[in-house]
Scaffold this motif. Structure first.
Motif, mmCIF file in Angstrom:
data_model
loop_
_atom_site.group_PDB
_atom_site.id
_atom_site.type_symbol
_atom_site.label_atom_id
_atom_site.label_comp_id
_atom_site.label_asym_id
_atom_site.label_seq_id
_atom_site.Cartn_x
_atom_site.Cartn_y
_atom_site.Cartn_z
ATOM 1 N N PRO A 1 0.822 -1.212 0.000
ATOM 2 C CA PRO A 1 0.000 0.000 0.000
ATOM 3 C C PRO A 1 0.854 1.259 0.000
ATOM 4 N N GLU A 2 0.261 2.348 -0.461
ATOM 5 C CA GLU A 2 0.922 3.651 -0.400
ATOM 6 C C GLU A 2 0.967 4.120 1.053
ATOM 7 N N SER A 3 1.896 5.029 1.348
ATOM 8 C CA SER A 3 1.992 5.605 2.691
ATOM 9 C C SER A 3 0.674 6.298 3.052
ATOM 10 N N PRO A 4 0.033 5.898 4.183
ATOM 11 C CA PRO A 4 -1.229 6.555 4.553
ATOM 12 C C PRO A 4 -1.069 8.039 4.836
ATOM 13 N N ARG A 5 0.065 8.441 5.378
ATOM 14 C CA ARG A 5 0.270 9.865 5.675
ATOM 15 C C ARG A 5 0.387 10.676 4.390
ATOM 16 N N TRP A 6 1.005 10.118 3.378
ATOM 17 C CA TRP A 6 1.083 10.826 2.094
ATOM 18 C C TRP A 6 -0.303 10.922 1.463
ATOM 19 N N LEU A 7 -1.064 9.829 1.520
ATOM 20 C CA LEU A 7 -2.418 9.854 0.961
ATOM 21 C C LEU A 7 -3.280 10.891 1.667
ATOM 22 N N ALA A 8 -3.143 10.985 3.009
ATOM 23 C CA ALA A 8 -3.906 11.987 3.754
ATOM 24 C C ALA A 8 -3.506 13.391 3.334
ATOM 25 N N LYS A 9 -2.225 13.613 3.152
ATOM 26 C CA LYS A 9 -1.754 14.938 2.754
ATOM 27 C C LYS A 9 -2.281 15.327 1.376
ATOM 28 N N MET A 10 -2.421 14.330 0.492
ATOM 29 C CA MET A 10 -2.900 14.593 -0.858
ATOM 30 C C MET A 10 -4.419 14.653 -0.933
ATOM 31 N N GLY A 11 -5.107 14.533 0.218
ATOM 32 C CA GLY A 11 -6.556 14.650 0.248
ATOM 33 C C GLY A 11 -7.301 13.403 -0.170
ATOM 34 N N LYS A 12 -6.624 12.263 -0.263
ATOM 35 C CA LYS A 12 -7.265 11.005 -0.668
ATOM 36 C C LYS A 12 -7.758 10.286 0.580
ATOM 37 N N THR A 13 -8.857 10.773 1.124
ATOM 38 C CA THR A 13 -9.324 10.364 2.441
ATOM 39 C C THR A 13 -9.603 8.878 2.548
ATOM 40 N N GLU A 14 -10.429 8.352 1.647
ATOM 41 C CA GLU A 14 -10.800 6.941 1.766
ATOM 42 C C GLU A 14 -9.613 6.033 1.490
ATOM 43 N N ASP A 15 -8.770 6.384 0.515
ATOM 44 C CA ASP A 15 -7.576 5.596 0.236
ATOM 45 C C ASP A 15 -6.638 5.593 1.441
ATOM 46 N N PHE A 16 -6.523 6.741 2.083
ATOM 47 C CA PHE A 16 -5.665 6.857 3.264
ATOM 48 C C PHE A 16 -6.147 5.934 4.380
ATOM 49 N N GLU A 17 -7.444 5.920 4.624
ATOM 50 C CA GLU A 17 -7.991 5.094 5.692
ATOM 51 C C GLU A 17 -7.860 3.607 5.354
ATOM 52 N N THR A 18 -8.095 3.258 4.104
ATOM 53 C CA THR A 18 -7.957 1.867 3.678
ATOM 54 C C THR A 18 -6.521 1.391 3.827
ATOM 55 N N SER A 19 -5.567 2.226 3.387
ATOM 56 C CA SER A 19 -4.156 1.881 3.498
ATOM 57 C C SER A 19 -3.753 1.645 4.950
ATOM 58 N N LEU A 20 -4.184 2.535 5.840
ATOM 59 C CA LEU A 20 -3.851 2.396 7.253
ATOM 60 C C LEU A 20 -4.492 1.144 7.847
ATOM 61 N N GLN A 21 -5.724 0.839 7.432
ATOM 62 C CA GLN A 21 -6.405 -0.352 7.959
ATOM 63 C C GLN A 21 -5.691 -1.624 7.521
#
Length: 466
Positions: free
Chosen positions: A200-220
């Motif tokens: 998965p992509e880094s969840p913190r990078w996804l959050a910074k880029m505004g990709k909310t659902e992708d960020f949460e999925t990656s972290l999960q």
């Protein structure tokens, strides 16, 4: 896009978080509630699998560093290179890495944390370019995906992989010629490329880029399907929201302690990592052992590489138990004493006969000093500067500051690599004495300025600089 206390679907970020990612919903329906120990185990396995895949990049990094040590005699003989020309060849990887370092931070910010003599020089330069990008993105990716209680150990895997790559270059160099060794050196990256499609992509990078659902999925995925990630999600979102309020950082902002202090520490540690001369020892270890009077210098170099792997493996176990700061102090003190022994040994050898017993004793002492220096370096000064850099840089300046810190590291690596052979020709004792002085300064630098980051989340570390 910036995060507010409520996001687009009206969910209050300060209230308990319920994941909405389709991947997690599917996983939830298929699994029962696990105990906390099983959640921790699932999280550890997921993160470890990601770390092992990206660790192939640092193996390539290490192979590049170790290549010039085992091939110096063969390349200079086959291509009739002078000492200066081979020094240029050895240092070109660092020049390429400097170019890669300039681009690495911005590349990581925009696409994520996961992407005859002339030909000899060009190949080394291009290899260095890739290594420069890897040297920044891998430790940052590991730091951003790892749980806080495992971040030190997993972050140290970056340097452990580098030492494994160095050892591979040393050992394979005993059995194949320098051209075949160069071909074998591409294998780690060939294995890394398909592996990147499975992490998965880094969840913190996804959050910074505004990709909310992708960020949460990656972290999960990283924490385990049944893990409660609400607290970590909210911490990351609040951190990103805080940094998004002012997206553009002015040069004058760097006067604020929250920016200049972590930047000074990150750059300072990565520069001192090079000025202590370890790359000079690793790049030209065979030459150093020959100067010390060791007849089987290539085999001795392989032994040195094995010792470095073992010591770095010990560091991955220690760093989350003893803390970063204490290990750095012990490491730099050990390097100072070891280089003092090496320096004095080489100085005294100029005043005794080559066939005397005392000369042989001094040769043994110089080798013991070099090995001790590598052990001390591997315990902290090897892995921890990269780890701390990835931990302490504020998210607002991480891309630019990370590039600057990595560029500084590779510039001084180039400087040390380019001058090491020439300095050793001038005076082996004087060369190691200069490196010893830099190790002594490192002790002072760490004692006064470097904070302890053990047991803190990345958000807590960056908030502490405010």
């Amino acid at each position: 896009m910036s995060f507010r206390d409520e996001n687009e679907d009206g969910r209050d970020l300060k209230k308990p978080f319920l994941h909405t990612g389709s991947w997690y919903r599917m996983g939830s329906r298929q699994s029962s509630v696990m105990g906390s120990s099983q959640v921790i185990r699932e999280s550890s396995i997921s993160v470890l699998a990601c770390v092992l895949i990206v660790a192939l990049g640092p193996i390539q990094f290490g192979f590049t560093c170790g290549y010039s040590s085992q091939t110096q005699s063969a390349i200079t003989e086959d291509l009739a290179l002078t000492v200066s020309e081979f020094s240029l060849f050895g240092s070109l990887a660092n020049v390429g890495a400097m170019v890669g370092a300039i681009a690495s931070g911005q590349i990581a910010e925009y696409i994520g944390r996961k992407g005859d003599v002339s030909f000899l020089y060009m190949g080394r330069l291009l290899e260095g370019f890739g290594v420069g990008i890897i040297s920044y993105t891998v430790p940052v990716y590991i730091a951003e995906i790892a749980p806080q209680n495992l971040r030190g150990g997993l972050g140290s895997v970056n340097q452990l992989s580098v030492t494994i790559g160095i050892l591979l270059a040393y050992v394979l160099g005993l059995f194949v010629n320098w051209r075949a060794l160069a071909v074998l050196g591409i294998l780690p990256c060939l294995a890394l490329i398909p592996g990147l499609f499975f992490i998965p992509e880094s969840p913190r990078w996804l959050a910074k880029m505004g990709k909310t659902e992708d960020f949460e999925t990656s972290l999960q995925v990283l924490r385990g399907f049944d893990a409660d990630i609400s607290t970590e999600v909210n911490e990351i979102k609040r951190s990103v929201a805080s940094s998004s309020r002012r997206a553009t950082i002015q040069f004058s902002d760097l006067k604020q302690r929250r920016y200049w202090f972590p930047l000074m520490i990150g750059i300072g540690l990565l520069v001192l990592q090079q000025l202590t001369g370890t790359n000079a020892v690793l790049f030209y270890s065979s030459t150093i052992f020959e100067t010390a009077g060791i007849s089987s210098s290539n085999i001795a170099t392989c032994g040195l590489g094995a010792v470095q792997v073992i010591a770095t493996a010990v560091a991955t176990w220690l760093v989350d138990k003893t803390g970063r700061r204490l290990l750095l102090i012990v490491s730099s003190c050990g390097m100072t004493l070891s280089l003092l022994v090496v320096s004095v040994s080489f100085f005294l050898k100029d005043f005794v006969s080559d066939d005397s017993t005392f000369y042989n004793v001094l040769s043994i002492l110089s080798v013991v000093g070099v090995v001790s220096m590598i052990i001390a370096f591997s315990l902290a000064m090897g892995p921890i500067p990269w780890l701390i850099m990835s931990e302490i840089l504020p998210v607002q300046i991480k891309g630019l500051a990370g590039s600057v810190a990595t560029l500084a590291n590779w510039f001084f690596s180039w400087l040390i690599t380019m001058t090491a052979n020439l300095l050793l020709t001038w005076s082996a004792g004087g060369t190691f004495f200069l490196y010893m002085l830099m190790c002594a300064f490192t002790v002072v630098f760490v004692t006064i300025w470097v904070p302890e980051t053990k047991g803190k989340t990345l958000e807590e570390i960056q908030w502490s600089f405010r």
